[in-house]
Design a protein around this motif. Structure first.
Motif, PDB file in Angstrom:
ATOM      1  N   HIS A 286      89.455  75.607 -19.051  1.00  0.00           N
ATOM      2  CA  HIS A 286      90.149  76.547 -18.168  1.00  0.00           C
ATOM      3  C   HIS A 286      91.331  75.831 -17.508  1.00  0.00           C
ATOM      4  O   HIS A 286      91.164  74.800 -16.849  1.00  0.00           O
ATOM      5  N   TYR A 287      92.551  76.382 -17.702  1.00  0.00           N
ATOM      6  CA  TYR A 287      93.752  75.820 -17.095  1.00  0.00           C
ATOM      7  C   TYR A 287      94.836  76.896 -17.086  1.00  0.00           C
ATOM      8  O   TYR A 287      94.696  77.949 -17.733  1.00  0.00           O
ATOM      9  N   ALA A 299      94.679  69.623 -14.535  1.00  0.00           N
ATOM     10  CA  ALA A 299      93.832  70.598 -13.840  1.00  0.00           C
ATOM     11  C   ALA A 299      92.789  71.228 -14.755  1.00  0.00           C
ATOM     12  O   ALA A 299      92.067  72.133 -14.324  1.00  0.00           O
ATOM     13  N   ALA A 300      92.663  70.786 -16.011  1.00  0.00           N
ATOM     14  CA  ALA A 300      91.748  71.419 -16.966  1.00  0.00           C
ATOM     15  C   ALA A 300      90.298  71.187 -16.563  1.00  0.00           C
ATOM     16  O   ALA A 300      89.906  70.084 -16.176  1.00  0.00           O
ATOM     17  N   LEU A 311      83.501  72.704 -14.500  1.00  0.00           N
ATOM     18  CA  LEU A 311      83.143  71.291 -14.453  1.00  0.00           C
ATOM     19  C   LEU A 311      84.376  70.464 -14.743  1.00  0.00           C
ATOM     20  O   LEU A 311      85.117  70.752 -15.694  1.00  0.00           O
ATOM     21  N   SER A 312      84.608  69.434 -13.955  1.00  0.00           N
ATOM     22  CA  SER A 312      85.745  68.544 -14.186  1.00  0.00           C
ATOM     23  C   SER A 312      85.390  67.516 -15.259  1.00  0.00           C
ATOM     24  O   SER A 312      84.219  67.356 -15.642  1.00  0.00           O
ATOM     25  N   HIS A 313      86.407  66.804 -15.724  1.00  0.00           N
ATOM     26  CA  HIS A 313      86.214  65.866 -16.825  1.00  0.00           C
ATOM     27  C   HIS A 313      85.266  64.728 -16.470  1.00  0.00           C
ATOM     28  O   HIS A 313      84.605  64.165 -17.357  1.00  0.00           O
ATOM     29  N   ALA A 371      88.239  61.301 -25.827  1.00  0.00           N
ATOM     30  CA  ALA A 371      89.290  62.334 -25.796  1.00  0.00           C
ATOM     31  C   ALA A 371      89.318  62.974 -24.416  1.00  0.00           C
ATOM     32  O   ALA A 371      88.622  63.963 -24.176  1.00  0.00           O
ATOM     33  N   PRO A 372      90.109  62.455 -23.476  1.00  0.00           N
ATOM     34  CA  PRO A 372      90.207  63.080 -22.150  1.00  0.00           C
ATOM     35  C   PRO A 372      90.778  64.492 -22.254  1.00  0.00           C
ATOM     36  O   PRO A 372      91.658  64.765 -23.068  1.00  0.00           O
ATOM     37  N   TRP A 373      90.273  65.369 -21.409  1.00  0.00           N
ATOM     38  CA  TRP A 373      90.725  66.758 -21.460  1.00  0.00           C
ATOM     39  C   TRP A 373      92.195  66.890 -21.125  1.00  0.00           C
ATOM     40  O   TRP A 373      92.880  67.747 -21.687  1.00  0.00           O
ATOM     41  N   TYR A 374      92.693  66.068 -20.235  1.00  0.00           N
ATOM     42  CA  TYR A 374      94.107  66.210 -19.879  1.00  0.00           C
ATOM     43  C   TYR A 374      95.002  65.885 -21.073  1.00  0.00           C
ATOM     44  O   TYR A 374      96.069  66.482 -21.239  1.00  0.00           O
TER      45      TYR A 374
END
Length: 721
Positions: A286-287, A299-300, A311-313, A371-374
């Motif tokens: 979600h972003y 902010a993903a 949930l944050s990364h 693989a970071p979400w950002y």
């Protein structure tokens, strides 16, 4: 008496002494691993006990919690139930580490012949040097099993006590006439999908690998892993179904189709808020897509589809480890449906699992450890916007393949988007000949060299990427100063640019053509002319001579020689470079050619034509251009390997000319233009160095009526009194 010289004794004396004889018990001791039964220990347990892996510059003990989703797939290589294990996932997700863990188990715990097949021999050598050899050197138990002879450790083979490890590449003889207990295929989608002679292929690498393990019966296994590299097969009749929730859209080839034939396992998380299970996918991130890519990525958050919690990364590692301990993990499709018609998901050892010899797994990039979400969101949004701007989806597709780990479905080709001749004619613009639209900032001339004529087009560009083909004509007559320019009756001969170098001189006056800007008091000349370097026999040499002559005249920066590069895997779209080598063994030319990824540029041209209306990024055609020339824009169709002519089509010059014009515009930097401060060649108005003001004729001044005086009858001042 003959005296024999002993001069040769010196070199013999310098030979090192032979090693001592090996006793029978030493030979027996080295051979005992052959008699050792397989250890009842999993691949992951063996890796944690014996394997060292690099981490932040140090060699540390293997930890299953770093990439917990690899535990079950690598353990299943020792299963008697499955003949193959398939793992589909994004790049840098730990897939290659499975090869080392499984290879180590085959050396120390279950000795037997193992073969690893890489994409190419070069990639196999690099893997041995960068991954395998350091792992052996830093893992004492593994290193102790390696043979000490020179031929025991090479790039193609490792001989251990009790087994051998072969490293090969995908050719038919590497997967023929050999018996292996375990065959591992890495980066499968980057291998040739058919091995053997072209007229009689022997099969796919996966199919041939299954034949190599047949003699080992239930102990044999094939491990295949890869990121997807083939697009979705749009000709298939597949539709998403609750009865097959884990099935991926069939691809044109490759590992996705192997996955679909297996148990179809997916990695699940347990939501900390509602305790329901769900698959963490990129689609559930979600972003705000309206933000800049970096801001959107920062902010993903992952959204639970059941309760909507975010949930944050920083929770990803915790949730992956929880899944390994049973709160989530790998769930596979079963043979049964519940009362609502949905497939019942089960664990790998459940008897209700799909009846198939392949245990298959698909990991989404959102769950991958490295693989970071950002980064995922930033890359996705960057390439999506570039695709919308350039209409070239090559880099956008890579995000799906390598970052997300799924096959890519093209938005649609020209037929699906309704791009037809009638549509192009309907959207054509009313424009007089030798005129360009009011938003024109620069004009590019494109020239395609044919056997007896030059096909020429003029394309007007605006600063927002819109463009219009405003002129299209053919040059067929040789210039007056050319050799044999006219016959005995004074008729001009046809152009022959491959034979007569001076025939190219008919192109030079084109740079001085002026196109009136609609509604303005000025006209504009072409800022560049691009000429096809390939053509009839002899044309390349004459094209080089023509360019050098223009450079001596000071026009070298306005004339380009272009050469096309086919295929969708060309890394760049447009680049100016000197050829690295000549054709047919000739010396490479010392001129710079404008290299074009023609198939990628054709994607952009046809997508821009599909806009159907004027606007940023659109491509239009002037209505006065002949119908047959406009139809040439639709002369080719897209295939997996590139564009090819449609059946029955003879001419495609208009499409090639449009590609050349776009290549020059991109080379000059149209995608990087700042509309508020464009370079001088893209300035609107008379500030543009290629703009020419209309020459108005000054009206002659009106002569005032002169007063009438009587004509004198004589010269009075000569009279004397």
């Amino acid at each position: 008496m003959v005296n024999m010289s002993d001069r040769g004794i010196g070199p013999i004396a310098r030979v090192p002494p032979l090693p001592p004889f090996v006793t029978a018990d030493e030979i027996l001791r080295d051979s005992l691993p052959l008699l050792d039964p397989p250890s009842r220990i999993s691949v992951t347990d063996a890796a944690e006990r014996y394997l060292k892996v690099p981490a932040q510059g140090n060699w540390v003990t293997y930890d299953r919690e770093v990439a917990p989703y690899t535990v079950e797939p690598q353990d299943m290589t020792q299963s008697r139930r499955f003949k193959a294990v398939c793992f589909v996932g994004p790049s840098q997700s730990g897939k290659s580490q499975m090869l080392l863990s499984t290879a180590l188990h085959s050396v120390l715990c279950a000795p037997g012949p193992v073969q690893i097949i890489h994409m190419t021999k070069t990639d196999g050598d690099a893997w041995v040097e960068e991954k395998l050899d350091p792992a052996i050197a830093n893992s004492p138990d593994w290193r102790e099993r390696l043979g000490t002879a020179r031929e025991d450790s090479t790039f193609q083979r490792k001989r251990f006590k009790g087994m051998r490890l072969a490293i090969g590449y995908p050719v038919a003889n590497q997967l023929s006439s050999r018996t292996q207990r375990l065959v591992m295929l890495t980066d499968y989608d980057h291998m040739p999908q058919r091995l053997g002679p072209k007229d009689s292929p022997e099969g796919s690498p996966f199919g041939m690998a299954l034949l190599r393990i047949r003699q080992y019966m239930s102990r044999g296994c094939v491990l295949v892993e890869s990121t997807p590299a083939f697009p979705v097969n749009d000709t298939s009749e597949w539709v998403a179904s609750a009865a097959h929730p884990h099935m991926m859209p069939p691809a044109t080839a490759g590992i996705v189709n192997i996955y679909n034939e297996g148990t179809r396992g997916r990695w699940y998380w347990e939501c900390p808020d509602c305790s329901d299970l769900y698959e963490p996918t990129f689609a559930r991130l979600h972003y705000d897509p309206e933000l800049e890519p970096a801001e959107a990525g920062a902010a993903a958050q992952m959204q639970c589809p059941h309760c909507g919690s975010l949930l944050s990364h920083r929770h990803k590692t915790e949730l992956n480890r929880a899944a390994l301990s049973g709160r989530g993990g790998w769930l596979h499709e079963s043979r049964f449906l519940d009362e609502t018609g949905r497939c019942i998901l089960v664990r790998i050892h459940d008897e209700r699992i799909r009846s198939t010899p392949t245990a298959s797994y698909a990991l989404n990039g959102a769950a991958a450890t490295f693989a970071p979400w950002y980064e995922l969101v930033q890359r996705y949004e960057t390439e999506r916007r570039r695709f919308e701007r350039d209409h070239d989806d090559t880099d956008f597709a890579k995000v799906f393949y390598t970052d997300i780990g799924v096959s890519y479905r093209r938005p649609g080709d020209e037929d699906e988007s309704g791009l037809t001749l009638d549509g192009l004619l309907e959207s054509a613009c009313d424009l007089e000949r030798m005129q360009c639209p009011p938003w024109t900032r620069f004009i590019v001339l494109s020239v395609d060299a044919q056997g007896s004529w030059f096909a020429v087009s003029a394309t007007a560009f605006g600063v927002d990427g819109r463009r219009m083909i405003i002129d299209r004509f053919d040059l067929r007559d040789a210039p007056d100063h050319a050799r044999r320019a006219k016959d005995a009756e004074g008729r001009a001969r046809a152009l022959d640019p491959g034979r007569y170098a001076e025939d190219a001189d008919v192109l030079t006056p084109l740079l001085a053509r002026e196109y009136r800007v609609a509604g303005e008091e000025w006209s504009i000349k072409p800022c560049a002319m691009v000429i096809d370097f390939n053509g009839p026999a002899g044309w390349s040499d004459n094209a080089e001579k023509y360019w050098r002559a223009r450079r001596r005249e000071g026009l070298g920066d306005r004339v380009f020689l272009s050469i096309g590069r086919g295929g969708f895997r060309v890394p760049d779209r447009v680049w100016l470079a000197t050829p690295e080598r000549g054709s047919k063994g000739k010396r490479a030319r010392s001129i710079k050619l404008l290299n074009m990824a023609v198939d990628r540029l054709k994607d952009s041209v046809l997508a821009a034509l599909g806009h159907g209306a004027d606007g940023p990024g659109a491509m239009l055609v002037a209505r006065h251009i002949e119908r047959d020339h406009i139809n040439e824009l639709l002369s080719e169709k897209r295939t997996d390997d590139g564009y090819e002519k449609r059946p029955g089509v003879a001419r495609n010059e208009m499409l090639d000319l449009a590609v050349q014009a776009l290549a020059v515009a991109e080379h000059k930097g149209i995608n990087r233009l700042n509309p508020e401060a464009p370079p001088d060649w893209a300035v609107g108005g008379l500030g543009n160095p290629f703009a020419v003001a209309f020459a108005h004729e000054e009206p002659a001044p009106s002569r005032a009526a002169e007063p009438t005086h009587p004509v004198p009858s004589g010269i009075k001042f000569l009279r004397r009194p």
